[in-house]
Design a protein around this motif. Structure first.
Motif, PDB file in Angstrom:
ATOM      1  N   SER A 127       0.836  -1.198   0.000  1.00 55.03           N
ATOM      2  CA  SER A 127       0.000   0.000   0.000  1.00 55.03           C
ATOM      3  C   SER A 127       0.873   1.251   0.000  1.00 55.03           C
ATOM      4  O   SER A 127       2.065   1.201   0.334  1.00 55.03           O
ATOM      5  N   VAL A 128       0.265   2.368  -0.346  1.00 59.83           N
ATOM      6  CA  VAL A 128       0.985   3.644  -0.337  1.00 59.83           C
ATOM      7  C   VAL A 128       1.511   3.938   1.063  1.00 59.83           C
ATOM      8  O   VAL A 128       2.630   4.446   1.229  1.00 59.83           O
ATOM      9  N   GLU A 129       0.729   3.605   2.079  1.00 66.02           N
ATOM     10  CA  GLU A 129       1.141   3.867   3.468  1.00 66.02           C
ATOM     11  C   GLU A 129       2.400   3.084   3.829  1.00 66.02           C
ATOM     12  O   GLU A 129       3.327   3.627   4.459  1.00 66.02           O
ATOM     13  N   SER A 161       3.181   9.298  -3.332  1.00 63.50           N
ATOM     14  CA  SER A 161       2.131   9.192  -4.352  1.00 63.50           C
ATOM     15  C   SER A 161       2.576   9.797  -5.678  1.00 63.50           C
ATOM     16  O   SER A 161       2.267   9.271  -6.750  1.00 63.50           O
ATOM     17  N   ALA A 162       3.308  10.895  -5.608  1.00 65.55           N
ATOM     18  CA  ALA A 162       3.799  11.532  -6.830  1.00 65.55           C
ATOM     19  C   ALA A 162       4.794  10.639  -7.557  1.00 65.55           C
ATOM     20  O   ALA A 162       4.747  10.499  -8.794  1.00 65.55           O
ATOM     21  N   HIS A 163       5.687  10.010  -6.794  1.00 64.02           N
ATOM     22  CA  HIS A 163       6.643   9.078  -7.408  1.00 64.02           C
ATOM     23  C   HIS A 163       5.912   7.883  -8.034  1.00 64.02           C
ATOM     24  O   HIS A 163       6.250   7.440  -9.142  1.00 64.02           O
ATOM     25  N   LEU A 164       4.920   7.370  -7.334  1.00 59.89           N
ATOM     26  CA  LEU A 164       4.160   6.229  -7.855  1.00 59.89           C
ATOM     27  C   LEU A 164       3.397   6.609  -9.124  1.00 59.89           C
ATOM     28  O   LEU A 164       3.287   5.799 -10.052  1.00 59.89           O
ATOM     29  N   LYS A 165       2.898   7.817  -9.172  1.00 59.76           N
ATOM     30  CA  LYS A 165       2.188   8.269 -10.375  1.00 59.76           C
ATOM     31  C   LYS A 165       3.127   8.294 -11.575  1.00 59.76           C
ATOM     32  O   LYS A 165       2.756   7.901 -12.682  1.00 59.76           O
ATOM     33  N   THR A 166       4.358   8.756 -11.360  1.00 61.22           N
ATOM     34  CA  THR A 166       5.346   8.776 -12.453  1.00 61.22           C
ATOM     35  C   THR A 166       5.623   7.364 -12.954  1.00 61.22           C
ATOM     36  O   THR A 166       5.684   7.128 -14.165  1.00 61.22           O
ATOM     37  N   LEU A 167       5.775   6.431 -12.030  1.00 58.39           N
ATOM     38  CA  LEU A 167       6.022   5.039 -12.419  1.00 58.39           C
ATOM     39  C   LEU A 167       4.803   4.443 -13.123  1.00 58.39           C
ATOM     40  O   LEU A 167       4.935   3.678 -14.088  1.00 58.39           O
ATOM     41  N   LYS A 168       3.621   4.813 -12.649  1.00 55.62           N
ATOM     42  CA  LYS A 168       2.390   4.307 -13.262  1.00 55.62           C
ATOM     43  C   LYS A 168       2.216   4.870 -14.670  1.00 55.62           C
ATOM     44  O   LYS A 168       1.806   4.162 -15.597  1.00 55.62           O
ATOM     45  N   VAL A 204       4.309   0.285 -12.965  1.00 55.55           N
ATOM     46  CA  VAL A 204       3.544  -0.247 -11.840  1.00 55.55           C
ATOM     47  C   VAL A 204       2.064  -0.152 -12.173  1.00 55.55           C
ATOM     48  O   VAL A 204       1.645   0.619 -13.035  1.00 55.55           O
ATOM     49  N   SER A 205       1.283  -0.968 -11.483  1.00 58.96           N
ATOM     50  CA  SER A 205      -0.177  -0.893 -11.585  1.00 58.96           C
ATOM     51  C   SER A 205      -0.739  -0.746 -10.181  1.00 58.96           C
ATOM     52  O   SER A 205      -0.032  -0.965  -9.186  1.00 58.96           O
ATOM     53  N   VAL A 206      -2.018  -0.382 -10.085  1.00 61.12           N
ATOM     54  CA  VAL A 206      -2.604  -0.092  -8.781  1.00 61.12           C
ATOM     55  C   VAL A 206      -4.008  -0.680  -8.708  1.00 61.12           C
ATOM     56  O   VAL A 206      -4.705  -0.783  -9.723  1.00 61.12           O
ATOM     57  N   ARG A 207      -4.408  -1.076  -7.527  1.00 60.85           N
ATOM     58  CA  ARG A 207      -5.779  -1.536  -7.282  1.00 60.85           C
ATOM     59  C   ARG A 207      -6.225  -0.986  -5.934  1.00 60.85           C
ATOM     60  O   ARG A 207      -5.405  -0.653  -5.076  1.00 60.85           O
ATOM     61  N   ARG A 208      -7.519  -0.883  -5.771  1.00 64.04           N
ATOM     62  CA  ARG A 208      -8.070  -0.407  -4.502  1.00 64.04           C
ATOM     63  C   ARG A 208      -8.437  -1.598  -3.618  1.00 64.04           C
ATOM     64  O   ARG A 208      -9.033  -2.568  -4.071  1.00 64.04           O
ATOM     65  N   TYR A 219      -7.565   1.602   0.943  1.00 62.93           N
ATOM     66  CA  TYR A 219      -6.150   1.659   0.596  1.00 62.93           C
ATOM     67  C   TYR A 219      -5.926   1.482  -0.907  1.00 62.93           C
ATOM     68  O   TYR A 219      -6.652   0.736  -1.572  1.00 62.93           O
ATOM     69  N   MET A 220      -4.885   2.150  -1.423  1.00 67.07           N
ATOM     70  CA  MET A 220      -4.438   1.957  -2.787  1.00 67.07           C
ATOM     71  C   MET A 220      -3.193   1.080  -2.731  1.00 67.07           C
ATOM     72  O   MET A 220      -2.208   1.417  -2.049  1.00 67.07           O
ATOM     73  N   VAL A 221      -3.254  -0.052  -3.416  1.00 67.24           N
ATOM     74  CA  VAL A 221      -2.177  -1.038  -3.343  1.00 67.24           C
ATOM     75  C   VAL A 221      -1.473  -1.109  -4.696  1.00 67.24           C
ATOM     76  O   VAL A 221      -2.113  -1.299  -5.737  1.00 67.24           O
ATOM     77  N   TYR A 222      -0.162  -0.986  -4.672  1.00 58.27           N
ATOM     78  CA  TYR A 222       0.641  -0.976  -5.893  1.00 58.27           C
ATOM     79  C   TYR A 222       1.420  -2.276  -6.056  1.00 58.27           C
ATOM     80  O   TYR A 222       1.785  -2.930  -5.074  1.00 58.27           O
ATOM     81  N   ARG A 223       1.686  -2.603  -7.309  1.00 56.44           N
ATOM     82  CA  ARG A 223       2.523  -3.757  -7.630  1.00 56.44           C
ATOM     83  C   ARG A 223       3.268  -3.463  -8.932  1.00 56.44           C
ATOM     84  O   ARG A 223       2.884  -2.576  -9.706  1.00 56.44           O
TER      85      ARG A 223
END
Length: 235
Positions: free
Chosen positions: A39-41, A55-62, A67-71, A75-79
């Motif tokens: 998760s982002v946390e 979150s900003a870094h994850l957005k750049t990667l996305k 990376v992809s994300v799911r709710r 929580y927003m969970v990244y992989r």
């Protein structure tokens, strides 16, 4: 579209990946997510930044499709978007390690005693673990172990070692590993194990390095028995 314009477009698209990984924190995010989805946390806590910056870094990667994300509830969970992204991180780090003297020096400082490293090749180490000659100890958080771990390894997070020392044999060498060469969990584990008189060495590989070398990993996607059988079948 003329050929020059097309060629420029091709290189521009590949450069999107380069731009996305051109940040120490984003590279660390790739290493963390190579251990399993988070998760982002959790990522914020690991990075030591604030949640807005994470979150900003994850957005750049996305945006670069790394990376992809799911709710999951609130929580927003990244992989990682694929195992090739973990391999990209390993390759980038390996090239940097080969060519950058500053990185070589920094890594040398992490290993206070080179004799504490496991100086055997991966296949030999795997054979020793299979025969029970050594104990392969995964000292990452248990959730990461559950996602994927080295064959025949047992989970013992570094924070739990002190109270679980009785589970470890004193007549065998313990080989501890964590997230890879930049991870300090294994060093912390060695300090504890040596303090209590156990034989221990550090493996600099993590699951990403193991997979990049074409070696099998064990996962708990199915029942543990089935996963173990699948690993053995792959050897």
């Amino acid at each position: 579209m003329d050929k020059r314009t097309l060629k420029d477009l091709l290189f521009e698209q590949v450069a999107r990946i380069g731009k996305a990984v051109a940040s120490p924190k984003r590279l660390e995010l790739l290493e963390l997510l190579a251990q399993g989805e988070k998760s982002v946390e959790v990522l914020t806590r690991e990075l030591g930044t604030d949640i807005k910056l994470t979150s900003a870094h994850l957005k750049t990667l996305k945006d670069a499709q790394l990376v992809s994300v799911r709710r999951e509830g609130k929580y927003m969970v990244y992989r990682l978007s694929g195992p090739d992204v973990a391999s990209l991180w390993v390759l980038l780090r390996s090239v940097a390690e080969e060519h950058l003297l500053e990185l070589q020096g920094a890594l040398a400082q992490m290993v206070s005693d080179p004799a504490q490293l496991a100086h055997v090749d991966r296949h030999t180490l795997l054979d020793q673990a299979r025969r029970g000659e050594i104990v392969m100890l995964d000292v990452r958080p248990e959730t990461e172990f559950t996602t994927a771990h080295l064959p025949f390894a047992r989970s013992m997070p570094v924070a739990d070692i002190e109270r679980r020392l009785g589970e470890l044999p004193r007549d065998k060498t313990i080989v501890a590993y964590c997230r890879g060469p930049f991870c300090v969990f294994a060093d912390e584990a060695l300090a504890i194990l040596h303090r209590h008189g156990l034989q221990a060495r550090k493996l600099q590989d993590g699951v990403s390095e193991w997979a990049a070398a074409g070696l099998p990993l064990t996962t708990h996607a199915t029942h543990a028995t089935h996963a173990t059988c699948a690993t053995r079948a792959a050897l």
